[in-house]
Design a protein around this motif. Structure first.
Motif, PDB file in Angstrom:
ATOM      1  N   UNK A   1       0.791  -1.239   0.000  1.00 51.95           N
ATOM      2  CA  UNK A   1       0.000   0.000   0.000  1.00 51.95           C
ATOM      3  C   UNK A   1       0.819   1.282   0.000  1.00 51.95           C
ATOM      4  N   UNK A   2       2.016   1.258   0.597  1.00 52.80           N
ATOM      5  CA  UNK A   2       2.843   2.467   0.713  1.00 52.80           C
ATOM      6  C   UNK A   2       4.308   2.094   0.526  1.00 52.80           C
ATOM      7  N   UNK A   3       5.134   3.099   0.246  1.00 51.34           N
ATOM      8  CA  UNK A   3       6.568   2.865   0.161  1.00 51.34           C
ATOM      9  C   UNK A   3       7.113   2.611   1.559  1.00 51.34           C
ATOM     10  N   UNK A   4       8.075   1.683   1.661  1.00 49.89           N
ATOM     11  CA  UNK A   4       8.641   1.397   2.969  1.00 49.89           C
ATOM     12  C   UNK A   4       9.919   0.598   2.870  1.00 49.89           C
ATOM     13  N   UNK A   5      10.544   0.404   4.036  1.00 50.37           N
ATOM     14  CA  UNK A   5      11.769  -0.397   4.141  1.00 50.37           C
ATOM     15  C   UNK A   5      11.393  -1.758   4.712  1.00 50.37           C
TER      16      UNK A   5
ATOM     17  N   UNK B   1       8.683  -0.616  -3.033  1.00 53.24           N
ATOM     18  CA  UNK B   1       7.801   0.412  -3.578  1.00 53.24           C
ATOM     19  C   UNK B   1       6.347  -0.030  -3.534  1.00 53.24           C
ATOM     20  N   UNK B   2       5.489   0.904  -3.265  1.00 48.07           N
ATOM     21  CA  UNK B   2       4.054   0.620  -3.278  1.00 48.07           C
ATOM     22  C   UNK B   2       3.608   0.270  -4.685  1.00 48.07           C
ATOM     23  N   UNK B   3       2.564  -0.545  -4.778  1.00 48.24           N
ATOM     24  CA  UNK B   3       2.034  -0.956  -6.068  1.00 48.24           C
ATOM     25  C   UNK B   3       2.476  -2.324  -6.493  1.00 48.24           C
ATOM     26  N   UNK B   4       3.605  -2.819  -5.935  1.00 49.76           N
ATOM     27  CA  UNK B   4       4.019  -4.184  -6.208  1.00 49.76           C
ATOM     28  C   UNK B   4       3.123  -5.163  -5.456  1.00 49.76           C
TER      29      UNK B   4
ATOM     30  N   UNK C   1       3.620   8.373  -2.231  1.00 48.44           N
ATOM     31  CA  UNK C   1       4.233   7.099  -2.578  1.00 48.44           C
ATOM     32  C   UNK C   1       4.391   6.953  -4.082  1.00 48.44           C
ATOM     33  N   UNK C   2       5.247   6.014  -4.457  1.00 47.54           N
ATOM     34  CA  UNK C   2       5.499   5.751  -5.870  1.00 47.54           C
ATOM     35  C   UNK C   2       4.216   5.375  -6.600  1.00 47.54           C
ATOM     36  N   UNK C   3       3.414   4.533  -5.993  1.00 44.98           N
ATOM     37  CA  UNK C   3       2.204   4.060  -6.655  1.00 44.98           C
ATOM     38  C   UNK C   3       1.218   5.202  -6.881  1.00 44.98           C
TER      39      UNK C   3
END
Length: 630
Positions: A154-158, A187-190, A208-210
């Motif tokens: 859902x969101x960009x993160x580590x 990355x979000x969206x994967x 976020x990227x998505x």
């Protein structure tokens, strides 16, 4: 039953036309046959009135629409007693609207796939280890979120868990899953693999990227192109020609039926539908191949593009330079020069910052926190490290800071130097080498094969390094030592227009916005570059630039072809009808066939040629593909 009701609600005028045809047909077989003509004629005139209202509205907006032909054809057919022909024209108009909607949805399917998959909520991990489902807007940087098996990130993160596998094909076009280890960015969206993972959120959902890609897609889906208005420009002469042919046919034959027969086949639905469908299909195809085109107008500019300008670092080169040496000067030893430089670069967004930090941590050096950090775009960074003032950047930047000219270093071709000063004294230089992308030369050759006559490389690097890279790529126009404003001036001064600029970094954002078409390597580049660009390449693959150009040119070509195919077929049918060889009812059905041909021709833009990748690019990509497969 539900499907029937849905169809009635979605296409009420088509259903009404078919219902009138059915009732009129039944009346013909009964003693009420005379009523069938009143029903057919009355309904046809009612629908003509509906189209006339639309026509008047368009005229008030300054647009000469082509509905006047349809209205004239319906009215003339009714007046000469060709009631069934008039009804077929009505079916053509209402069916054309429905077919246009279907074709646009078919063409837009790939373009809007990202929108339909946008996550609406996330599983936030609470301090006690439990999870709660919250709206995606409520997830903030620093939160920990759980991504379950086969869920969209859902969101960009580590990544916090040890290992994860993600399908990022919808983001990058890469068909193979990618592996991520703890500490790496996700990355979000994967789409997550078969094992649940946890992430520490680094950016809010809106950043976020998505979400950035979703915003691009929404802008693309809502855009219109000047090319689409070509139908309006052609409408007036086409209408004049149709009325002239119909009038001459009536005058010579003396039969008013001939006038109606000509206008029946002149109804220009292909003119209205073809271009929008082709452009949406082309944008859909581009998105499917890993490039988001923000507007259909961009496709038209790509069609007419005559020159390209490229940033070097991170675009033509891999953007991942590796340290090959440290040349210390004065009392500070080599390891300390590297450690201080890496500590200062922690606050920098430049592409070389990561390379400096990676080199230092790779040697086991412990970095210090920085204070009073300040970055000078395209020059360098200044920071306070352990009580000392450290400057890292270009030779001219360091020379100005230390008050004396730093000598030009002796570098091998393809090497670049990052200079360091400590407490107003020159401390040395870090030497890096950045490799040219394997398929960069093939991409340049492909662009030239597509008719691009002018290719320029713009870079902030020194002339020697820039010329070495350019020579390996076959680029003879090199502009080195460029600040962002210099790149803007260079692009603005190019006479071969439209000009396309390709870049990836923060410092490329101004020139991407200034170019006729800006293309950002968004897989690695900054948000600023992506927002300033007209096209965003989702995969870290420079060959997608040549593909985007090919898609733009093929899309506009197909749009023009579909328009002229429709006009050509309609004109041919008008001439046949003018000689009395095409009865009105037959002509009406022939015009329906012309509509279908024009739309199907426009949908060719969704596929184009089987492979727009040149043989040279395929050869350049082959070793990479083999390595991935292995």
């Amino acid at each position: 039953m539900d499907k029937v009701l849905a169809a009635i609600r979605k296409y009420p005028f088509v259903v009404a036309t078919l219902a009138v045809a059915a009732v009129a047909g039944l009346l013909l077989t009964s003693s009420w046959s005379a009523l069938s003509t009143w029903l057919l004629g009355g309904f046809a005139l009612l629908m003509a009135g509906r189209s006339a209202v639309t026509m008047v509205r368009e005229l008030r907006q300054g647009t000469f629409g082509v509905d006047i032909l349809a209205v004239t054809a319906i009215v003339s057919a009714v007046l000469v007693g060709e009631y069934w022909a008039a009804l077929v024209i009505v079916l053509m108009l209402t069916g054309g609207e429905a077919l246009e909607e279907y074709a646009a949805n078919r063409a837009k399917r790939d373009l809007t796939a990202l929108l339909s998959r946008a996550p609406q909520s996330g599983h936030r991990v609470l301090p006690d280890g439990s999870t709660e489902e919250v709206p995606i807007e409520a997830v903030a940087p620093g939160d920990t979120v759980l991504v379950r098996a086969h869920e969209v990130v859902p969101v960009d993160g580590v990544l916090l868990t040890g290992f994860g596998v993600f399908d990022e094909s919808s983001l990058t076009g890469e068909s193979l899953p990618v592996e991520r280890s703890a500490g790496e960015e996700v990355l979000s969206g994967g789409v997550n693999g078969s094992v649940a993972v946890t992430l520490e959120v680094t950016r809010a959902a809106k950043d976020s990227q998505y979400q950035q890609i979703v915003d691009l897609v929404e802008a693309a889906a809502a855009s219109t192109s000047p090319m689409v208005r070509l139908a309006d420009r052609i409408a007036l002469p086409f209408t004049a020609v149709a009325l002239l042919i119909a009038g001459v046919a009536w005058f010579i034959s003396g039969d008013p039926v001939r006038f109606a027969e000509v206008l029946v086949v002149a109804t220009p639905c292909p003119l209205i539908i073809a271009a929008p469908v082709a452009f949406m299909a082309g944008m859909s195809r581009s998105a499917r191949e890993g490039a988001i085109v923000k507007s259909s107008a961009t496709l038209e500019k790509l069609y007419r593009a005559r020159s390209f300008a490229f940033d070097k670092t991170g675009t033509l080169t891999r953007g991942e330079p590796s340290l090959v040496g440290v040349r210390a000067v004065g009392s500070v030893d080599a390891d300390e020069v590297l450690r201080l430089a890496a500590s200062a670069e922690q606050s920098s967004s430049h592409v070389l910052a990561g390379a400096v930090i990676t080199a230092a941590t790779g040697r086991g050096l412990s970095l210090s926190g920085s204070t009073e950090a300040e970055e000078s775009t395209a020059n360098g960074v200044t920071a306070r490290i352990d009580g000392r003032t450290v400057l890292v950047g270009k030779r001219s930047f360091i020379s100005g800071a230390v008050g004396t000219q730093v000598d030009r270093p002796a570098l091998e071709a393809g090497e670049l130097g990052v200079h360091v000063a400590v407490d107003s004294a020159y401390a040395g230089m870090l030497v890096f080498r950045d490799e040219v992308r394997k398929n960069a030369r093939a991409t340049v050759d492909d662009l030239r094969a597509q008719g691009i006559g002018k290719i320029v490389m713009l870079t902030g690097d020194d002339q020697v390094t820039a010329e070495h890279v350019a020579a390996s790529l076959g680029i003879d126009d090199v502009r080195a030592n460029c600040l962002p404003v210099d790149k803007v001036h260079a692009v603005s001064a190019l006479s071969e227009r439209p000009v396309v600029m390709v870049g990836d970094g923060v410092n490329d954002a101004p020139v991407l916005a200034a170019a006729d078409v800006g293309i950002a390597m968004g897989a690695r580049g900054s948000t600023a570059a992506s927002e300033s660009a007209d096209v965003v390449i989702l995969q870290d693959d420079i060959s997608r630039v040549a593909k985007a150009l090919a898609v733009g040119r093929e899309t506009v070509t197909v749009a023009l072809q579909s328009i002229w195919v429709g006009i050509g077929l309609s004109t041919a049918l008008m001439l046949v009808a003018a000689f009395g060889l095409l009865p009105a009812i037959a002509g009406a059905w022939m015009q329906e066939a012309v509509d279908v041909v024009a739309i199907l021709w426009a949908l060719r833009a969704a596929t184009g040629r089987k492979d727009t990748t040149s043989a040279a690019i395929q050869r350049a990509n082959a070793p990479q593909a083999s390595a991935i497969a292995a």
